[in-house]
Scaffold this motif. Structure first.
Motif, PDB file in Angstrom:
ATOM      1  N   PRO A 139       0.814  -1.224   0.000  1.00 37.44           N
ATOM      2  CA  PRO A 139       0.000   0.000   0.000  1.00 37.44           C
ATOM      3  C   PRO A 139       0.848   1.276   0.000  1.00 37.44           C
ATOM      4  O   PRO A 139       0.345   2.348  -0.350  1.00 37.44           O
ATOM      5  CB  PRO A 139      -0.822  -0.107   1.297  1.00 37.44           C
ATOM      6  N   LEU A 140       2.100   1.182   0.404  1.00 36.22           N
ATOM      7  CA  LEU A 140       2.967   2.364   0.467  1.00 36.22           C
ATOM      8  C   LEU A 140       3.672   2.654  -0.849  1.00 36.22           C
ATOM      9  O   LEU A 140       4.194   3.752  -1.042  1.00 36.22           O
ATOM     10  CB  LEU A 140       4.019   2.171   1.568  1.00 36.22           C
ATOM     11  N   MET A 141       3.708   1.671  -1.741  1.00 38.81           N
ATOM     12  CA  MET A 141       4.432   1.811  -3.009  1.00 38.81           C
ATOM     13  C   MET A 141       3.469   2.177  -4.135  1.00 38.81           C
ATOM     14  O   MET A 141       2.330   1.689  -4.166  1.00 38.81           O
ATOM     15  CB  MET A 141       5.164   0.506  -3.328  1.00 38.81           C
ATOM     16  N   HIS A 142       3.947   3.027  -5.066  1.00 41.76           N
ATOM     17  CA  HIS A 142       3.100   3.462  -6.168  1.00 41.76           C
ATOM     18  C   HIS A 142       3.852   3.383  -7.488  1.00 41.76           C
ATOM     19  O   HIS A 142       5.087   3.414  -7.527  1.00 41.76           O
ATOM     20  CB  HIS A 142       2.579   4.872  -5.916  1.00 41.76           C
ATOM     21  N   LEU A 143       3.055   3.325  -8.550  1.00 36.15           N
ATOM     22  CA  LEU A 143       3.629   3.101  -9.873  1.00 36.15           C
ATOM     23  C   LEU A 143       4.349   4.331 -10.411  1.00 36.15           C
ATOM     24  O   LEU A 143       5.385   4.228 -11.060  1.00 36.15           O
ATOM     25  CB  LEU A 143       2.515   2.679 -10.840  1.00 36.15           C
ATOM     26  N   ASN A 144       3.806   5.507 -10.145  1.00 37.05           N
ATOM     27  CA  ASN A 144       4.410   6.748 -10.634  1.00 37.05           C
ATOM     28  C   ASN A 144       3.902   7.911  -9.781  1.00 37.05           C
ATOM     29  O   ASN A 144       3.134   7.716  -8.824  1.00 37.05           O
ATOM     30  CB  ASN A 144       4.084   6.978 -12.118  1.00 37.05           C
ATOM     31  N   PHE A 145       4.297   9.117 -10.140  1.00 35.64           N
ATOM     32  CA  PHE A 145       3.938  10.296  -9.353  1.00 35.64           C
ATOM     33  C   PHE A 145       2.433  10.544  -9.350  1.00 35.64           C
ATOM     34  O   PHE A 145       1.848  10.845  -8.299  1.00 35.64           O
ATOM     35  CB  PHE A 145       4.668  11.533  -9.893  1.00 35.64           C
ATOM     36  N   ILE A 146       1.789  10.433 -10.511  1.00 32.82           N
ATOM     37  CA  ILE A 146       0.349  10.680 -10.601  1.00 32.82           C
ATOM     38  C   ILE A 146      -0.411   9.692  -9.727  1.00 32.82           C
ATOM     39  O   ILE A 146      -1.328  10.058  -8.987  1.00 32.82           O
ATOM     40  CB  ILE A 146      -0.126  10.597 -12.065  1.00 32.82           C
ATOM     41  N   VAL A 199      -0.021  -5.897  -7.693  1.00 29.37           N
ATOM     42  CA  VAL A 199      -0.721  -4.672  -7.319  1.00 29.37           C
ATOM     43  C   VAL A 199       0.124  -3.869  -6.344  1.00 29.37           C
ATOM     44  O   VAL A 199       0.979  -4.411  -5.637  1.00 29.37           O
ATOM     45  CB  VAL A 199      -2.098  -4.962  -6.679  1.00 29.37           C
ATOM     46  N   MET A 200      -0.144  -2.583  -6.307  1.00 30.67           N
ATOM     47  CA  MET A 200       0.489  -1.674  -5.350  1.00 30.67           C
ATOM     48  C   MET A 200      -0.366  -0.427  -5.252  1.00 30.67           C
ATOM     49  O   MET A 200      -1.127  -0.108  -6.172  1.00 30.67           O
ATOM     50  CB  MET A 200       1.919  -1.323  -5.792  1.00 30.67           C
ATOM     51  N   GLY A 201      -0.263   0.272  -4.147  1.00 31.49           N
ATOM     52  CA  GLY A 201      -0.972   1.536  -4.023  1.00 31.49           C
ATOM     53  C   GLY A 201      -1.858   1.624  -2.795  1.00 31.49           C
ATOM     54  O   GLY A 201      -2.427   0.629  -2.344  1.00 31.49           O
ATOM     55  N   ALA A 202      -1.989   2.840  -2.263  1.00 27.93           N
ATOM     56  CA  ALA A 202      -2.738   3.081  -1.034  1.00 27.93           C
ATOM     57  C   ALA A 202      -4.238   3.130  -1.245  1.00 27.93           C
ATOM     58  O   ALA A 202      -4.983   3.296  -0.277  1.00 27.93           O
ATOM     59  CB  ALA A 202      -2.279   4.401  -0.399  1.00 27.93           C
ATOM     60  N   SER A 203      -4.718   2.950  -2.477  1.00 26.12           N
ATOM     61  CA  SER A 203      -6.163   3.002  -2.685  1.00 26.12           C
ATOM     62  C   SER A 203      -6.874   1.846  -1.996  1.00 26.12           C
ATOM     63  O   SER A 203      -8.067   1.926  -1.726  1.00 26.12           O
ATOM     64  CB  SER A 203      -6.503   3.017  -4.178  1.00 26.12           C
ATOM     65  N   ILE A 204      -6.159   0.759  -1.698  1.00 31.18           N
ATOM     66  CA  ILE A 204      -6.792  -0.317  -0.937  1.00 31.18           C
ATOM     67  C   ILE A 204      -7.158   0.182   0.458  1.00 31.18           C
ATOM     68  O   ILE A 204      -8.180  -0.220   1.030  1.00 31.18           O
ATOM     69  CB  ILE A 204      -5.861  -1.551  -0.866  1.00 31.18           C
ATOM     70  N   TRP A 205      -6.352   1.083   1.023  1.00 33.73           N
ATOM     71  CA  TRP A 205      -6.687   1.729   2.300  1.00 33.73           C
ATOM     72  C   TRP A 205      -7.801   2.754   2.126  1.00 33.73           C
ATOM     73  O   TRP A 205      -8.629   2.935   3.013  1.00 33.73           O
ATOM     74  CB  TRP A 205      -5.457   2.401   2.885  1.00 33.73           C
ATOM     75  N   VAL A 206      -7.819   3.428   0.981  1.00 34.38           N
ATOM     76  CA  VAL A 206      -8.864   4.417   0.725  1.00 34.38           C
ATOM     77  C   VAL A 206     -10.233   3.749   0.764  1.00 34.38           C
ATOM     78  O   VAL A 206     -11.162   4.220   1.433  1.00 34.38           O
ATOM     79  CB  VAL A 206      -8.637   5.107  -0.634  1.00 34.38           C
ATOM     80  N   PHE A 207     -10.368   2.622   0.071  1.00 33.11           N
ATOM     81  CA  PHE A 207     -11.667   1.954   0.041  1.00 33.11           C
ATOM     82  C   PHE A 207     -11.972   1.260   1.367  1.00 33.11           C
ATOM     83  O   PHE A 207     -13.142   1.122   1.737  1.00 33.11           O
ATOM     84  CB  PHE A 207     -11.721   0.977  -1.125  1.00 33.11           C
ATOM     85  N   LEU A 208     -10.948   0.841   2.077  1.00 30.22           N
ATOM     86  CA  LEU A 208     -11.162   0.287   3.412  1.00 30.22           C
ATOM     87  C   LEU A 208     -11.774   1.345   4.333  1.00 30.22           C
ATOM     88  O   LEU A 208     -12.767   1.093   5.028  1.00 30.22           O
ATOM     89  CB  LEU A 208      -9.827  -0.208   3.967  1.00 30.22           C
ATOM     90  N   LEU A 209     -11.199   2.534   4.323  1.00 29.90           N
ATOM     91  CA  LEU A 209     -11.696   3.605   5.187  1.00 29.90           C
ATOM     92  C   LEU A 209     -13.035   4.145   4.699  1.00 29.90           C
ATOM     93  O   LEU A 209     -13.895   4.519   5.506  1.00 29.90           O
ATOM     94  CB  LEU A 209     -10.657   4.727   5.261  1.00 29.90           C
ATOM     95  N   LEU A 210     -13.250   4.173   3.376  1.00 35.47           N
ATOM     96  CA  LEU A 210     -14.546   4.591   2.853  1.00 35.47           C
ATOM     97  C   LEU A 210     -15.651   3.643   3.298  1.00 35.47           C
ATOM     98  O   LEU A 210     -16.758   4.070   3.653  1.00 35.47           O
ATOM     99  CB  LEU A 210     -14.494   4.661   1.322  1.00 35.47           C
ATOM    100  N   ALA A 211     -15.362   2.336   3.270  1.00 35.49           N
ATOM    101  CA  ALA A 211     -16.358   1.354   3.697  1.00 35.49           C
ATOM    102  C   ALA A 211     -16.676   1.510   5.177  1.00 35.49           C
ATOM    103  O   ALA A 211     -17.840   1.428   5.598  1.00 35.49           O
ATOM    104  CB  ALA A 211     -15.861  -0.060   3.398  1.00 35.49           C
TER     105      ALA A 211
END
Length: 264
Positions: A66-73, A130-142
């Motif tokens: 969740p801490l790693m991302h593909l690029n800046f955007i 997969v990588m990225g903090a959006s898994i946390w985003v949807f966890l917190l949204l839920a």
């Protein structure tokens, strides 16, 4: 004509300065890891969640992906989406609880990552990275959707009444159609753990409050750590007691690249 809301840099600066401690740490880790991938591109392969590479020796991937991302955007959109949700979670449950859940081999890394790995390897028989903090985003949204559902069970779209708790699932589907290279299974895994947390089924994973209070008082975390949020909000307020006893106010509470990305 109605005037459009204007960007106020002072408000933004004030908001950033008020971010609680664990939120700052996690956001710093996300940005720092992205920066580290510029000279060390191999870090993405090391930190990403690749189902076929998950074993007892590489369990760290369940915490690093969740801490790693593909690029800046990818990174900046996830940071913008995660910050208000994570800040609100820490303000409600405290820094120690947030730290215990979002770091180490705890619920919010191990469970959604483990579910994703299981679904990919056993059911889909795939190996999508997969990588990225959006898994946390949807966890917190839920989790937030469950709280909203208790106060406002439904919302209306025309003649239809839609349960409030399912709004994150609708958002997951919309993003999977509109944003390329997003992981539907990954986002659903995060939302699923968020629902379990919101309905109270996995609250037992948090250490007992008595132990957390003992740790806080024993280490004097409220006095030593700026922006620390106490687990006992009712007694200490959001950031504990004021650090000064002047005018008799010291004891008063203070108000408060390869692979598939998980991204918005």
């Amino acid at each position: 004509m109605p005037s459009l809301p204007q960007f106020n840099p002072l408000r933004l600066r004030s908001y950033i300065l008020r971010l609680p401690l664990c939120t700052r740490i996690l956001l710093f880790a996300i940005v720092a890891l992205w920066g580290a991938t510029i000279p060390f591109t191999w870090l993405r392969q090391w930190a990403a969640l690749e189902p076929d590479k998950v074993n007892l020796g590489t369990m760290y991937r369940l915490n690093t992906f969740p801490l790693m991302h593909l690029n800046f955007i990818h990174m900046i959109f996830n940071v913008l989406a995660l910050t208000p949700l994570l800040e609100r979670f820490e303000a409600e449950f405290g820094t120690l609880v947030t730290l215990s859940l979002f770091t180490g081999r705890k619920a919010f890394g191990l469970l959604p990552g483990g579910i994703y790995t299981l679904l990919e390897k056993v059911i889909l028989r795939s190996n999508t990275t997969v990588m990225g903090a959006s898994i946390w985003v949807f966890l917190l949204l839920a989790s937030e959707a469950v709280k909203t559902h208790k106060a406002n069970p439904n919302f209306s779209i025309g003649p239809y009444k839609i349960p409030t708790w399912c709004t994150p699932l609708i958002l997951v589907l919309i993003i999977s159609f509109l944003v390329p290279n997003t992981s539907l299974i990954g986002h659903l895994s995060g939302a699923g753990i968020g629902y379990l947390w919101g309905f109270g089924y996995i609250r037992f994973l948090v250490p007992p409050e008595k132990i957390l209070r003992w740790i806080e008082s024993k280490l004097n975390l409220l006095g030593r750590l700026p922006h620390y949020v106490s687990v006992d909000q009712k007694t200490y307020g959001r950031y504990g007691v004021l650090p000064t006893a002047a005018v008799g106010l010291g004891s008063m509470p203070r108000s408060p690249e390869p692979g598939q990305r998980l991204g918005l």
